[in-house]
Design a protein around this motif. Structure first.
Motif, mmCIF file in Angstrom:
data_model
loop_
_atom_site.group_PDB
_atom_site.id
_atom_site.type_symbol
_atom_site.label_atom_id
_atom_site.label_comp_id
_atom_site.label_asym_id
_atom_site.label_seq_id
_atom_site.Cartn_x
_atom_site.Cartn_y
_atom_site.Cartn_z
ATOM 1 N N ALA A 221 -7.904 -0.279 -14.917
ATOM 2 C CA ALA A 221 -8.522 -0.865 -13.724
ATOM 3 C C ALA A 221 -7.811 -0.383 -12.463
ATOM 4 C CB ALA A 221 -8.482 -2.388 -13.803
ATOM 5 N N PHE A 222 -6.496 -0.270 -12.541
ATOM 6 C CA PHE A 222 -5.736 0.208 -11.387
ATOM 7 C C PHE A 222 -6.063 1.665 -11.072
ATOM 8 C CE2 PHE A 222 -1.666 2.264 -9.962
ATOM 9 C CZ PHE A 222 -1.816 1.932 -8.628
ATOM 10 N N ILE A 223 -6.081 2.531 -12.100
ATOM 11 C CA ILE A 223 -6.335 3.950 -11.824
ATOM 12 C C ILE A 223 -7.763 4.147 -11.319
ATOM 13 C CG2 ILE A 223 -7.238 4.932 -13.976
ATOM 14 C CD1 ILE A 223 -4.262 6.274 -11.945
ATOM 15 N N GLN A 224 -8.694 3.271 -11.710
ATOM 16 C CA GLN A 224 -10.037 3.331 -11.153
ATOM 17 C C GLN A 224 -10.009 3.025 -9.652
ATOM 18 O OE1 GLN A 224 -11.718 0.649 -14.301
ATOM 19 N NE2 GLN A 224 -13.463 2.039 -14.186
ATOM 20 N N ASP A 225 -9.216 2.031 -9.243
ATOM 21 C CA ASP A 225 -9.118 1.712 -7.822
ATOM 22 C C ASP A 225 -8.400 2.801 -7.044
ATOM 23 O OD1 ASP A 225 -10.607 -0.588 -7.582
ATOM 24 O OD2 ASP A 225 -8.948 -1.930 -8.076
ATOM 25 N N VAL A 226 -7.471 3.490 -7.683
ATOM 26 C CA VAL A 226 -6.862 4.661 -7.043
ATOM 27 C C VAL A 226 -7.938 5.698 -6.765
ATOM 28 C CG1 VAL A 226 -5.266 6.596 -7.381
ATOM 29 C CG2 VAL A 226 -4.564 4.288 -8.025
ATOM 30 N N GLY A 227 -8.839 5.906 -7.724
ATOM 31 C CA GLY A 227 -9.939 6.846 -7.521
ATOM 32 C C GLY A 227 -10.914 6.378 -6.462
ATOM 33 N N ARG A 228 -11.249 5.098 -6.478
ATOM 34 C CA ARG A 228 -12.179 4.562 -5.476
ATOM 35 C C ARG A 228 -11.602 4.662 -4.068
ATOM 36 N NH1 ARG A 228 -12.560 0.295 -9.525
ATOM 37 N NH2 ARG A 228 -14.508 0.548 -10.707
ATOM 38 N N ALA A 229 -10.293 4.543 -3.968
ATOM 39 C CA ALA A 229 -9.649 4.594 -2.648
ATOM 40 C C ALA A 229 -9.916 5.914 -1.940
ATOM 41 C CB ALA A 229 -8.140 4.377 -2.789
ATOM 42 N N PHE A 230 -10.174 6.971 -2.710
ATOM 43 C CA PHE A 230 -10.299 8.292 -2.087
ATOM 44 C C PHE A 230 -11.420 8.352 -1.061
ATOM 45 C CE2 PHE A 230 -12.449 12.391 -1.973
ATOM 46 C CZ PHE A 230 -11.474 13.097 -1.277
ATOM 47 N N LEU A 231 -12.642 8.052 -1.457
ATOM 48 C CA LEU A 231 -13.748 8.123 -0.508
ATOM 49 C C LEU A 231 -13.594 7.086 0.600
ATOM 50 C CD1 LEU A 231 -16.879 8.737 -2.784
ATOM 51 C CD2 LEU A 231 -15.771 10.371 -1.242
ATOM 52 N N LEU A 232 -13.091 5.904 0.256
ATOM 53 C CA LEU A 232 -12.891 4.864 1.265
ATOM 54 C C LEU A 232 -11.921 5.316 2.349
ATOM 55 C CD1 LEU A 232 -12.565 1.732 -1.071
ATOM 56 C CD2 LEU A 232 -14.517 2.329 0.380
ATOM 57 N N ALA A 233 -10.930 6.119 1.971
ATOM 58 C CA ALA A 233 -9.916 6.569 2.926
ATOM 59 C C ALA A 233 -10.312 7.849 3.639
ATOM 60 C CB ALA A 233 -8.580 6.774 2.200
ATOM 61 N N PHE A 234 -10.949 8.770 2.911
ATOM 62 C CA PHE A 234 -11.176 10.115 3.456
ATOM 63 C C PHE A 234 -12.448 10.238 4.282
ATOM 64 C CE2 PHE A 234 -12.723 14.560 2.774
ATOM 65 C CZ PHE A 234 -11.763 15.189 3.566
ATOM 66 N N LEU A 235 -13.516 9.592 3.863
ATOM 67 C CA LEU A 235 -14.785 9.761 4.579
ATOM 68 C C LEU A 235 -14.703 9.333 6.047
ATOM 69 C CD1 LEU A 235 -17.547 8.801 1.989
ATOM 70 C CD2 LEU A 235 -16.844 11.081 2.734
ATOM 71 N N PRO A 236 -14.112 8.170 6.380
ATOM 72 C CA PRO A 236 -14.060 7.784 7.798
ATOM 73 C C PRO A 236 -13.273 8.763 8.661
ATOM 74 C CG PRO A 236 -13.682 5.880 6.414
ATOM 75 C CD PRO A 236 -13.636 7.066 5.507
ATOM 76 N N VAL A 237 -12.181 9.301 8.131
ATOM 77 C CA VAL A 237 -11.396 10.279 8.885
ATOM 78 C C VAL A 237 -12.209 11.544 9.120
ATOM 79 C CG1 VAL A 237 -9.344 11.752 8.819
ATOM 80 C CG2 VAL A 237 -9.185 9.370 8.068
ATOM 81 N N THR A 238 -12.929 11.981 8.098
ATOM 82 C CA THR A 238 -13.750 13.184 8.229
ATOM 83 C C THR A 238 -14.884 12.972 9.224
ATOM 84 O OG1 THR A 238 -13.222 13.800 5.956
ATOM 85 C CG2 THR A 238 -15.127 14.867 6.959
ATOM 86 N N GLU A 239 -15.547 11.830 9.131
ATOM 87 C CA GLU A 239 -16.612 11.507 10.085
ATOM 88 C C GLU A 239 -16.083 11.548 11.522
ATOM 89 O OE1 GLU A 239 -19.767 11.006 9.682
ATOM 90 O OE2 GLU A 239 -20.189 10.190 7.692
ATOM 91 N N LYS A 240 -14.863 11.083 11.705
ATOM 92 C CA LYS A 240 -14.269 10.987 13.035
ATOM 93 C C LYS A 240 -13.913 12.355 13.598
ATOM 94 C CE LYS A 240 -10.541 8.449 15.372
ATOM 95 N NZ LYS A 240 -9.423 7.487 15.154
ATOM 96 N N ARG A 241 -13.484 13.292 12.745
ATOM 97 C CA ARG A 241 -12.926 14.561 13.227
ATOM 98 C C ARG A 241 -13.845 15.774 13.054
ATOM 99 N NH1 ARG A 241 -9.341 12.549 16.563
ATOM 100 N NH2 ARG A 241 -8.047 10.982 15.499
ATOM 101 N N ARG A 242 -14.923 15.645 12.324
ATOM 102 C CA ARG A 242 -15.675 16.849 11.990
ATOM 103 C C ARG A 242 -16.375 17.491 13.182
ATOM 104 N NH1 ARG A 242 -21.099 15.147 8.608
ATOM 105 N NH2 ARG A 242 -21.675 13.256 9.746
ATOM 106 N N ASN A 243 -16.558 16.752 14.271
ATOM 107 C CA ASN A 243 -17.198 17.320 15.462
ATOM 108 C C ASN A 243 -16.236 17.505 16.632
ATOM 109 O OD1 ASN A 243 -19.871 17.528 14.383
ATOM 110 N ND2 ASN A 243 -20.101 15.309 14.619
#
Length: 296
Positions: A221-243
């Motif tokens: 269950a923990f390693i699944q949340d480690v995996g889920r954390a990726f999109l939750l953490a990375f997508l907002p930063v990418t949305e903010k900086r891609r333009n």
């Protein structure tokens, strides 16, 4: 020891599901990129190919899928690989595992099974950070464990992006144990360090290995949340900086920073060494390398 057939199947299925979620999210980013110098390009799509690991005697030893997108609107190169491999470890791998994990029984019974997902993204815009993520399960007759994490690798650092990325890692870790985040953050800072450059590869994240609390369900269950954390953490930063507007000088900084990434992965990264030493597809193992880099 039970061979944990059911647990292995659950883990391998989860890594495949996570891969599907990430690839879909990244292609959606490509579809919605309508600004910047690459907006007129066709939206990037993943090219998917099978990978195979051959045992020394030529028998089947598993494999996986390599999904790579090149030359997109947002991503210059991103790879999302999954694999499930098994067999017997060679003498060097056995010696290294016995020394690092204290598994002396590996010398008498060197069987192993491993499944996981590995991702590296290199971005078109120098202001958008590169990123790495992997999660995995490893089994031997002498024990099992989980490992992985994710870390951010900006060439142009923004303190607020670093803080936001780490906040998600902490949130996901705290759901399981408040001691996890500080421990695994420190481990990432140590692991993703380049001694010959006397500097970190990026701004860190979390890293863990040998994770086994004797409760497989809780650890999974923990390693699944480690995996889920990726999109939750990375997508907002990418949305903010891609333009964010960028210059040729910014691109130069990016290319030089990528050289650091390549040095680390070729010299120090355990996953790279393990993949090459156990006969996995070399293109899949070296998927993490950037499409272009510079050294000064």
């Amino acid at each position: 020891m039970d061979d944990m057939k059911e647990q292995k199947a659950k883990a391998a299925t989860w890594f495949r599901d996570l891969r599907d979620q990430i690839c879909a999210a990244f292609e959606a980013l490509e579809d919605t990129q309508v600004e910047g110098p690459f907006a007129d390009k066709p939206a990037g799509r993943f090219e998917i190919s099978d990978t195979k690991r051959d045992a020394a005697d030529g028998s089947d030893a598993g494999g996986g899928l390599m999904s790579v997108m090149r030359g997109g609107r947002v991503f210059e190169k991103v790879g999302v690989n999954i694999s499930t491999v098994y067999g017997t470890l060679g003498e060097r791998a056995v010696a290294a595992m016995a020394a690092r994990k204290g598994l002396d029984g590996m010398k008498e019974d060197p069987r192993f099974w491993a499944s996981g997902i590995s991702l590296v993204a290199h971005m078109q815009n120098p202001h958008a950070p590169a990123v790495h993520m992997n999660t995995r399960m490893f089994w031997t007759p002498h024990g099992w464990w989980f490992g992985g994490g994710s870390d951010l690798n900006p060439c142009i650092e923004y303190a607020e992006d670093t803080a936001a990325f780490h906040a998600v890692q902490k949130q996901q870790c705290d759901k399981h144990d408040p001691a996890y985040y500080p421990r695994f953050k420190e481990w990432a800072d140590e692991y993703f360090y380049i001694p010959h450059r006397n500097r970190a590869r990026g701004v860190g994240g979390i890293f863990l290995d040998d994770h086994n609390t004797d409760d497989w369900d809780a650890d999974f269950a923990f390693i699944q949340d480690v995996g889920r954390a990726f999109l939750l953490a990375f997508l907002p930063v990418t949305e903010k900086r891609r333009n964010t507007p960028w210059t040729e000088a910014d691109k130069e900084i990016q290319l030089v920073h990528r050289g650091l990434y390549a040095e680390y992965n070729l010299v120090y990264d355990r996953g790279t060494k393990f993949g090459l030493e156990t006969g996995h597809n070399a293109d899949a193992v070296l998927m993490s390398l950037p499409p272009m880099a510079k050294w000064v």
